[in-house]
Design a protein around this motif. Structure first.
Motif, PDB file in Angstrom:
ATOM      1  N   TYR A   5       0.880  -1.191  -0.155  1.00  0.00           N
ATOM      2  CA  TYR A   5       0.032  -0.144  -0.012  1.00  0.00           C
ATOM      3  C   TYR A   5       0.930   1.181   0.085  1.00  0.00           C
ATOM      4  O   TYR A   5       1.532   1.716   0.989  1.00  0.00           O
ATOM      5  CB  TYR A   5      -0.902  -0.129   1.293  1.00  0.00           C
ATOM      6  CG  TYR A   5      -1.716   1.179   1.439  1.00  0.00           C
ATOM      7  CD1 TYR A   5      -2.520   1.844   0.324  1.00  0.00           C
ATOM      8  CD2 TYR A   5      -2.315   1.486   2.587  1.00  0.00           C
ATOM      9  CE1 TYR A   5      -3.361   2.835   0.539  1.00  0.00           C
ATOM     10  CE2 TYR A   5      -3.055   2.512   2.860  1.00  0.00           C
ATOM     11  CZ  TYR A   5      -3.569   3.157   1.774  1.00  0.00           C
ATOM     12  OH  TYR A   5      -4.540   4.174   1.931  1.00  0.00           O
ATOM     13  N   PHE A   7       1.199   9.449   2.927  1.00  0.00           N
ATOM     14  CA  PHE A   7       1.029   9.292   4.277  1.00  0.00           C
ATOM     15  C   PHE A   7       1.567  10.540   5.321  1.00  0.00           C
ATOM     16  O   PHE A   7       2.131  10.226   6.336  1.00  0.00           O
ATOM     17  CB  PHE A   7       1.392   7.922   4.744  1.00  0.00           C
ATOM     18  CG  PHE A   7       0.995   6.720   4.073  1.00  0.00           C
ATOM     19  CD1 PHE A   7      -0.345   6.232   4.241  1.00  0.00           C
ATOM     20  CD2 PHE A   7       1.774   5.951   3.411  1.00  0.00           C
ATOM     21  CE1 PHE A   7      -0.844   5.270   3.470  1.00  0.00           C
ATOM     22  CE2 PHE A   7       1.352   4.946   2.497  1.00  0.00           C
ATOM     23  CZ  PHE A   7       0.099   4.486   2.723  1.00  0.00           C
ATOM     24  N   HIS A  10      -6.688   6.434   5.726  1.00  0.00           N
ATOM     25  CA  HIS A  10      -5.795   5.366   5.325  1.00  0.00           C
ATOM     26  C   HIS A  10      -5.837   4.324   6.373  1.00  0.00           C
ATOM     27  O   HIS A  10      -5.497   3.031   6.024  1.00  0.00           O
ATOM     28  CB  HIS A  10      -4.335   5.855   5.617  1.00  0.00           C
ATOM     29  CG  HIS A  10      -3.802   7.106   4.652  1.00  0.00           C
ATOM     30  ND1 HIS A  10      -3.389   8.325   5.165  1.00  0.00           N
ATOM     31  CD2 HIS A  10      -3.799   7.162   3.424  1.00  0.00           C
ATOM     32  CE1 HIS A  10      -3.259   9.230   4.288  1.00  0.00           C
ATOM     33  NE2 HIS A  10      -3.485   8.561   3.132  1.00  0.00           N
ATOM     34  N   ILE A  44      -8.088   1.481   5.351  1.00  0.00           N
ATOM     35  CA  ILE A  44      -7.787   0.622   4.179  1.00  0.00           C
ATOM     36  C   ILE A  44      -6.773  -0.256   4.360  1.00  0.00           C
ATOM     37  O   ILE A  44      -6.712  -1.489   4.299  1.00  0.00           O
ATOM     38  CB  ILE A  44      -7.124   1.586   2.992  1.00  0.00           C
ATOM     39  CG1 ILE A  44      -8.207   2.743   2.447  1.00  0.00           C
ATOM     40  CG2 ILE A  44      -6.513   0.724   1.959  1.00  0.00           C
ATOM     41  CD1 ILE A  44      -9.093   2.131   1.657  1.00  0.00           C
ATOM     42  N   ARG A  95      -4.603   0.585  -3.426  1.00  0.00           N
ATOM     43  CA  ARG A  95      -4.920   1.934  -3.581  1.00  0.00           C
ATOM     44  C   ARG A  95      -6.408   2.259  -3.046  1.00  0.00           C
ATOM     45  O   ARG A  95      -7.288   1.208  -3.037  1.00  0.00           O
ATOM     46  CB  ARG A  95      -4.737   2.551  -4.700  1.00  0.00           C
ATOM     47  CG  ARG A  95      -3.337   2.403  -5.257  1.00  0.00           C
ATOM     48  CD  ARG A  95      -2.223   3.487  -4.485  1.00  0.00           C
ATOM     49  NE  ARG A  95      -2.618   4.770  -5.261  1.00  0.00           N
ATOM     50  CZ  ARG A  95      -1.856   5.782  -4.649  1.00  0.00           C
ATOM     51  NH1 ARG A  95      -1.010   5.625  -3.555  1.00  0.00           N
ATOM     52  NH2 ARG A  95      -2.204   6.986  -4.890  1.00  0.00           N
ATOM     53  N   ARG A 153     -11.544   7.660  -3.343  1.00  0.00           N
ATOM     54  CA  ARG A 153     -12.663   8.270  -2.540  1.00  0.00           C
ATOM     55  C   ARG A 153     -13.470   8.702  -3.697  1.00  0.00           C
ATOM     56  O   ARG A 153     -14.801   9.201  -3.170  1.00  0.00           O
ATOM     57  CB  ARG A 153     -11.589   9.414  -1.860  1.00  0.00           C
ATOM     58  CG  ARG A 153     -11.068   9.159  -0.430  1.00  0.00           C
ATOM     59  CD  ARG A 153     -10.112  10.039  -0.157  1.00  0.00           C
ATOM     60  NE  ARG A 153      -9.267  10.268  -1.080  1.00  0.00           N
ATOM     61  CZ  ARG A 153      -8.108  10.924  -0.971  1.00  0.00           C
ATOM     62  NH1 ARG A 153      -7.930  11.737  -0.090  1.00  0.00           N
ATOM     63  NH2 ARG A 153      -7.146  10.964  -1.935  1.00  0.00           N
ATOM     64  N   ASP A 176     -10.228  10.703  -7.726  1.00  0.00           N
ATOM     65  CA  ASP A 176      -9.043   9.815  -7.464  1.00  0.00           C
ATOM     66  C   ASP A 176      -9.066   8.702  -8.646  1.00  0.00           C
ATOM     67  O   ASP A 176      -7.901   8.228  -8.813  1.00  0.00           O
ATOM     68  CB  ASP A 176      -9.727   9.119  -6.276  1.00  0.00           C
ATOM     69  CG  ASP A 176      -9.201   9.611  -4.869  1.00  0.00           C
ATOM     70  OD1 ASP A 176      -8.259  10.604  -5.125  1.00  0.00           O
ATOM     71  OD2 ASP A 176      -9.562   9.109  -3.817  1.00  0.00           O
ATOM     72  N   THR A 203     -13.368   3.874  -0.144  1.00  0.00           N
ATOM     73  CA  THR A 203     -13.132   4.405   1.140  1.00  0.00           C
ATOM     74  C   THR A 203     -14.259   4.042   1.967  1.00  0.00           C
ATOM     75  O   THR A 203     -15.510   3.715   1.462  1.00  0.00           O
ATOM     76  CB  THR A 203     -13.131   6.058   0.716  1.00  0.00           C
ATOM     77  OG1 THR A 203     -13.138   6.667   2.095  1.00  0.00           O
ATOM     78  CG2 THR A 203     -14.480   6.578   0.320  1.00  0.00           C
TER      79      THR A 203
HETATM   80  P1  ADP Z   1      -0.719   9.564  -2.617  1.00  0.00           P
HETATM   81  O1  ADP Z   1       0.288  10.970  -2.654  1.00  0.00           O
HETATM   82  O2  ADP Z   1       0.305   8.610  -3.199  1.00  0.00           O
HETATM   83  O3  ADP Z   1      -1.845   9.938  -3.360  1.00  0.00           O
HETATM   84  P2  ADP Z   1      -1.736   9.602  -0.200  1.00  0.00           P
HETATM   85  O4  ADP Z   1      -1.238   9.299   1.394  1.00  0.00           O
HETATM   86  O5  ADP Z   1      -2.368  10.802  -0.301  1.00  0.00           O
HETATM   87  O6  ADP Z   1      -0.367   9.341  -0.928  1.00  0.00           O
HETATM   88  O7  ADP Z   1      -2.647   8.468  -0.252  1.00  0.00           O
HETATM   89  C1  ADP Z   1      -2.442   7.023  -0.455  1.00  0.00           C
HETATM   90  C2  ADP Z   1      -3.403   6.243  -0.873  1.00  0.00           C
HETATM   91  O8  ADP Z   1      -4.570   6.194   0.101  1.00  0.00           O
HETATM   92  C3  ADP Z   1      -4.207   6.848  -2.167  1.00  0.00           C
HETATM   93  O9  ADP Z   1      -4.436   5.604  -2.829  1.00  0.00           O
HETATM   94  C4  ADP Z   1      -5.485   7.485  -1.739  1.00  0.00           C
HETATM   95  O10 ADP Z   1      -6.466   7.375  -2.739  1.00  0.00           O
HETATM   96  C5  ADP Z   1      -5.789   6.865  -0.461  1.00  0.00           C
HETATM   97  N1  ADP Z   1      -6.781   7.278   0.362  1.00  0.00           N
HETATM   98  C6  ADP Z   1      -6.138   8.662   0.839  1.00  0.00           C
HETATM   99  N2  ADP Z   1      -6.995   9.091   1.865  1.00  0.00           N
HETATM  100  C7  ADP Z   1      -8.047   8.079   1.893  1.00  0.00           C
HETATM  101  C8  ADP Z   1      -9.305   7.845   2.390  1.00  0.00           C
HETATM  102  N3  ADP Z   1      -9.853   8.857   3.333  1.00  0.00           N
HETATM  103  N4  ADP Z   1     -10.138   6.787   2.102  1.00  0.00           N
HETATM  104  C9  ADP Z   1      -9.558   6.025   1.594  1.00  0.00           C
HETATM  105  N5  ADP Z   1      -8.340   6.005   0.588  1.00  0.00           N
HETATM  106  C10 ADP Z   1      -7.828   7.269   1.012  1.00  0.00           C
END
Ligand code: ADP
Length: 179
Positions: A17, A21, A28, A31, A98, A101, A105, A130
């Motif tokens: 994953y 972060f 996160h 997930i 991944r 949302r 996305d 999500t």
């Molecule tokens: P990146 O810069 O790679 O998008 P993020 O930390 O923003 O890194 O997100 C990592 C993953 O987690 C991505 O697949 C993103 O869509 C998912 N993600 C982020 N926030 C949420 C959430 N609230 N619910 C579900 N998935 C999420």
């Protein structure tokens, strides 16, 4: 607890994953918990992206992830700066997890998934929807709220809330977060 890089266990299904972060949110973590049930080993991999200016260092992000996943025995935390597919090969992982949302996305994610599959045909990307509770939640929103001393209690685990408070009191007077 210090996270140790781990190689895939022979015969076990290893998923990665990846993400920024910066910092880990309840979205996160939701997930991570759900994905951990689907695979023998889940590696949460922090992208060390030199083009973004993060609030938390890679080490800080890894430490927070390790703390909030310490009750999940098949989850480990790692980081990478190379191509994701190279990192995955080195960990004997063949599935990318991944979270999705929104349609926005999805559009970005489908491009990434296709690119990764093009680079390595053995790699599959699996999308997890999500939890509707967190469909609006992002690390950026959390940073915005915390910067102005708003309450992020329901958005991030307590360890992250403490780290945010410490970060914004230590950087009081400095410019806000980016990314
Ligand atoms: P990146 O810069 O790679 O998008 P993020 O930390 O923003 O890194 O997100 C990592 C993953 O987690 C991505 O697949 C993103 O869509 C998912 N993600 C982020 N926030 C949420 C959430 N609230 N619910 C579900 N998935 C999420």
């Amino acid at each position: 607890m210090e996270a140790t890089p781990t190689t895939g266990s022979p015969g076990g299904r290893v998923a990665v994953y990846p993400g920024s972060f910066d910092p880990v949110t309840c979205g996160h973590l939701d997930i991570i918990r759900r994905a951990a049930k689907q695979f023998d080993h889940l590696i949460v991999a922090v992208l060390n992206n030199t083009s973004k200016k993060p609030l938390f260092s890679v080490e800080e992000r890894k430490q927070l992830l390790a703390e909030v996943t310490q009750d999940l025995p098949n989850v480990t935390v790692d980081s990478f700066r190379d191509l994701l597919v190279h990192f995955m090969k080195s960990r004997q992982a063949d599935v990318i997890v991944r979270g999705i949302r929104s349609v926005t996305d999805f559009e970005y994610e489908i491009q990434m998934a296709s690119t990764n599959h093009q680079l390595d045909g053995d790699i599959e990307t699996i999308f997890m929807m999500t939890n509707p509770k967190y469909s609006y939640l992002s690390s950026s929103i959390v940073k915005e709220i915390a910067m102005f001393h708003g309450n992020v209690q329901d958005l991030v685990p307590p360890e992250v809330q403490r780290a945010l408070i410490a970060k914004f009191s230590e950087s009081a007077g400095a410019n806000g977060p980016q990314g």
